[in-house]
Motif scaffolding. Structure first.
Motif, mmCIF file in Angstrom:
data_model
loop_
_atom_site.group_PDB
_atom_site.id
_atom_site.type_symbol
_atom_site.label_atom_id
_atom_site.label_comp_id
_atom_site.label_asym_id
_atom_site.label_seq_id
_atom_site.Cartn_x
_atom_site.Cartn_y
_atom_site.Cartn_z
ATOM 1 N N SER A 271 5.888 -2.915 -8.933
ATOM 2 C CA SER A 271 5.556 -3.036 -7.516
ATOM 3 C C SER A 271 4.732 -4.307 -7.328
ATOM 4 C CB SER A 271 4.770 -1.813 -7.024
ATOM 5 O OG SER A 271 4.364 -1.991 -5.677
ATOM 6 N N LEU A 305 10.878 9.189 -1.611
ATOM 7 C CA LEU A 305 11.132 8.163 -2.612
ATOM 8 C C LEU A 305 12.622 7.878 -2.702
ATOM 9 C CD1 LEU A 305 9.533 6.578 -4.854
ATOM 10 C CD2 LEU A 305 10.268 8.367 -6.421
ATOM 11 N N HIS A 317 11.737 2.317 -3.685
ATOM 12 C CA HIS A 317 11.160 2.191 -2.355
ATOM 13 C C HIS A 317 10.610 3.548 -1.949
ATOM 14 C CE1 HIS A 317 13.924 -1.460 -1.271
ATOM 15 N NE2 HIS A 317 12.999 -1.761 -2.162
ATOM 16 N N PHE A 318 9.491 3.545 -1.218
ATOM 17 C CA PHE A 318 8.943 4.814 -0.762
ATOM 18 C C PHE A 318 8.311 4.642 0.610
ATOM 19 C CE2 PHE A 318 6.028 2.743 -3.684
ATOM 20 C CZ PHE A 318 4.822 2.720 -2.998
ATOM 21 N N TYR A 320 5.657 4.833 3.732
ATOM 22 C CA TYR A 320 4.228 4.532 3.900
ATOM 23 C C TYR A 320 3.701 3.660 2.758
ATOM 24 C CZ TYR A 320 4.995 8.752 6.684
ATOM 25 O OH TYR A 320 5.497 9.687 7.536
ATOM 26 N N GLN A 321 4.524 2.713 2.278
ATOM 27 C CA GLN A 321 4.110 1.915 1.130
ATOM 28 C C GLN A 321 2.835 1.129 1.409
ATOM 29 O OE1 GLN A 321 7.055 -0.098 -1.353
ATOM 30 N NE2 GLN A 321 6.026 -2.027 -0.968
ATOM 31 N N ASP A 322 2.757 0.456 2.553
ATOM 32 C CA ASP A 322 1.566 -0.349 2.865
ATOM 33 C C ASP A 322 0.331 0.516 2.977
ATOM 34 O OD1 ASP A 322 3.196 -2.553 2.893
ATOM 35 O OD2 ASP A 322 3.413 -2.611 5.066
ATOM 36 N N ILE A 325 -0.745 1.802 -0.512
ATOM 37 C CA ILE A 325 -1.374 0.730 -1.292
ATOM 38 C C ILE A 325 -2.788 0.465 -0.798
ATOM 39 C CG2 ILE A 325 -1.273 -1.758 -1.743
ATOM 40 C CD1 ILE A 325 1.737 -1.514 -1.954
#
Length: 674
Positions: A271, A305, A317-318, A320-322, A325
């Protein structure tokens, strides 16, 4: 006529060609083949996995496990494309819990190498050995002796792709990549014993015991210098439904090469966004060019996911990634703040007679920082008030310009209260009402990360008028609508302080009926003769508030009760911020709106409307005269804006209430033209 511009004839490729092209995408080097085989062994519930390598995996790559094995009946199709025991229909991808799912790994390997499988299951009396080429079984499986599990032997990898074979690096470098793959899976799966060695050598290059621990395997593989500096970090987030486990090195450790082991739902992935965020945190503590060691495992709901986005499955890819993180970044940052227990500092002694002047080469390495990039960090250096005239009354009776600073010369520090989450942890009464928990989650989900970052690092500049103020973030100057920002702040304080609000005691207590009559006389109440008698309306409103008094007292610390003479009195209001006193002038109208605007019958609507009405009241300040203006101006700087920095989780709609007036770079361009 020339045939130069004749269209080419479209032909269907031969199946062998198609399969070899696909195999080249999935198996790019020996390490990719080993990763696929390791995951198959882990899916087979193996507790011991042994890997043997020759010439960096190009001449020989053999993996042996003690897992469940492969049934004899399945050996005929095990190397055909899209044959798998882990997936039946496409929808199963949303709940996939195994490593493999496409059924392409063994097929791809058989198209670019000579492959042999020896396997035995627990139910079968003997093992079976079979050879494969181009995805097809070569002859019937032969019975053989063997232990439970599977041995897969791959020889002459990329024999049919000489360009790929020549493009690979030296056998030693390829073996290093193979060891790296085994090392990462060994750390993440300490219950499994891993071994990798070169063919012909007596001692393995890497060996980990069965039922070990992650920290112990890190010590075995990466050394004690890393293992003794590790910090354990565990975090569970109920909003975005993920769990994190991590082992991070403290700030005392650094290395030239960054090592990051990232597993998402047990898969070894990469990632770049997460790695960049973590590097940014460590760059504050580590010297330039130095990096930490990070092992991190994330568990997310399978339906959030998407694992089918890359041929080698090294990327996922998943949802609410931002946001996820950002949560991880906050947790790591908080953990590193207290990680100086083992930090050491080195001091270079000067030889007698050495000069104090820096070496010219050292001095020349410093990057020049231009004045336009300077950021003011001390808000006490100079404020807007120095340049403004005293408060003047506008035609409406409200102040339209800022006042001079208050005569109090004492320094007032920003509020040191806990954040929302810290406050929630110290609650004396646990909130279990689903409607309130939903309100809290809605606040967190709607938080704008960029706007929150601006508020968290703002520097107060000055007050413009009763509803606007200036603040600085980095080199930008902003103006915001303080009334709407504070209204959202007080709403969130009520939501997070639910059932645990401190209270402001009113001395003496105020008669409720009298306050409501005052409210009916105000223009803001909008009373007309058609509405009925004012006293009767005030009595009706008082009866509603008296009836709902237990709710307000229990959940919001707003106390209404009768005295011995039977007079209904308002005794307290909720205290939402230290040093904040709501407007007494607006109190009668607030009580009237509680009686008329709050939806008392439905639980969720009741709490929502009560919090909104209370927040609207608390956001109103008294600016009617000069003394109040001075007081409210002090309050805005020392109470309200520190609370914005500490507490406010701004929703996206507040972006419309913040305006960038200018920035330092633009001002320098203007000054340069003058």
């Amino acid at each position: 006529m020339s045939k130069e511009f004749d269209p080419g004839i479209i032909k269907k490729l031969d199946e062998v060609v198609v399969n070899r092209i696909a195999a080249g995408e999935i198996i790019q080097r020996p390490a990719n083949a080993l990763k696929e085989l390791l995951e198959n062994s882990l899916d087979a519930k193996s507790s011991q996995i042994q890997v043997q390598v020759k010439a960096g995996g190009l001449k020989l790559l053999q993996i042996q496990d003690n897992g469940t094995g492969i049934r004899k009946d399945d050996l005929g199709i095990v190397c055909e494309r899209f044959t798998t025991s882990k997936l039946c229909k496409f929808e199963d991808l949303t709940q996939i819990a195994t490593f493999g799912f496409r059924g392409e790994a063994l097929a791809s390997i058989s198209h670019v190498a000579h492959m042999q499988i020896q396997t035995k299951t627990k139910q079968e009396p003997c093992g079976y050995k079979a050879s494969y080429a181009d995805g097809k079984l070569q002859g019937a499986p032969k019975p053989c002796a063997g232990n439970q599990g599977t041995i897969i032997t791959i020889e002459d990898l990329f024999y049919s792709m000489p360009q790929r074979r020549q493009a690979l690096k030296s056998p030693a470098e390829e073996f290093q990549k193979l060891s790296d793959v085994v090392s990462k899976y060994a750390v993440h799966n300490p219950h499994v014993g891993f071994t990798i060695k070169k063919q012909g050598e007596a001692q393995p290059s890497l060996k980990t015991p069965v039922n070990s621990s992650k920290k112990e395997n890190i010590r075995i593989i990466y050394g004690s210098a890393i293992s003794k500096e590790l910090l354990e970090l565990t975090y569970k987030d109920d909003t975005f439904k993920f769990r994190m486990e991590a082992l991070l090195t403290q700030v005392n450790y650094s290395a030239k090469k960054a090592v990051m082991l990232l597993f998402i739902n047990q898969r070894l992935v990469e990632s770049p966004a997460l790695k960049s965020s973590l590097d940014g945190i460590y760059s504050t503590y580590l010297p330039r060019g130095q990096h930490p060691f990070i092992y991190m495992s994330l568990l997310l709901p399978p339906q959030n996911l998407d694992v089918n986005v890359h041929p080698t499955k090294h990327e996922v890819h998943f949802l609410y990634q931002d946001e996820i993180i950002e949560r991880i970044k906050e947790q790591v940052e908080a953990q590193l703040l207290g990680s100086n227990a083992t930090r050491t500092f080195y001091k270079q002694l000067k030889l007698p007679g050495a000069s104090d002047v820096l070496d010219e080469t050292q001095a020349g390495d410093k990057t020049r920082l231009y004045p336009k990039d300077f950021i003011r960090t001390d808000s006490q250096e100079q404020k807007l008030d120095k340049f403004l005239a005293p408060l003047k009354q506008s035609d409406s009776g409200l102040s339209s310009a800022s006042a001079n600073s208050t005569s109090s010369g004492s320094d007032v520090n920003a509020s040191q209260d806990e954040s929302f989450r810290a406050v929630a942890a110290r609650k004396s009464k646990e909130v279990r009402l689903s409607s309130v928990l939903d309100m809290q989650q809605k606040v967190e989900r709607s938080c704008n990360v960029r706007l929150r970052s601006i508020l968290k690092q703002l520097v107060y500049v000055g007050c413009v008028d009763e509803s606007r103020a200036l603040f600085q973030h980095e080199t930008q100057l902003y103006m915001c609508n303080t009334r709407l920002f504070s209204e959202e702040l007080f709403y969130q304080r009520l939501v997070y302080e639910f059932q645990n609000c401190p209270e402001i005691c009113l001395q003496p207590a105020l008669p409720l009926q009298h306050l409501l009559v005052i409210a009916m006389d105000s223009e803001a109440a909008g009373w007309t003769p058609e509405d009925g008698d004012k006293l009767e309306l005030a009595s009706s409103a008082a009866a509603i508030l008296e009836q709902k008094a237990p709710i307000m007292r229990e959940y919001f610390s707003l106390r209404i009760s009768q005295n011995e003479s039977g007079v209904v009195l308002l005794e307290s209001l909720p205290a939402l911020l230290p040093k904040h006193m709501p407007s007494i002038t607006q109190l009668p109208l607030y009580l009237l709106r509680l009686a008329s605007e709050v939806e008392w019958e439905q639980e969720a609507q009741c709490f929502e409307s009560f919090c909104r009405e209370t927040a609207r009241y608390y956001s109103q300040l008294d600016w009617q005269d000069e003394d109040n203006g001075l007081q409210q101006k002090w309050y805005m700087e020392h109470v309200l804006f520190p609370a914005f920095k500490k507490y406010l989780l701004p929703p996206a709609r507040l972006k419309k209430q913040i305006f960038e007036l200018t920035n330092l770079s633009s001002l320098y361009k203007v000054f340069e033209r003058c």
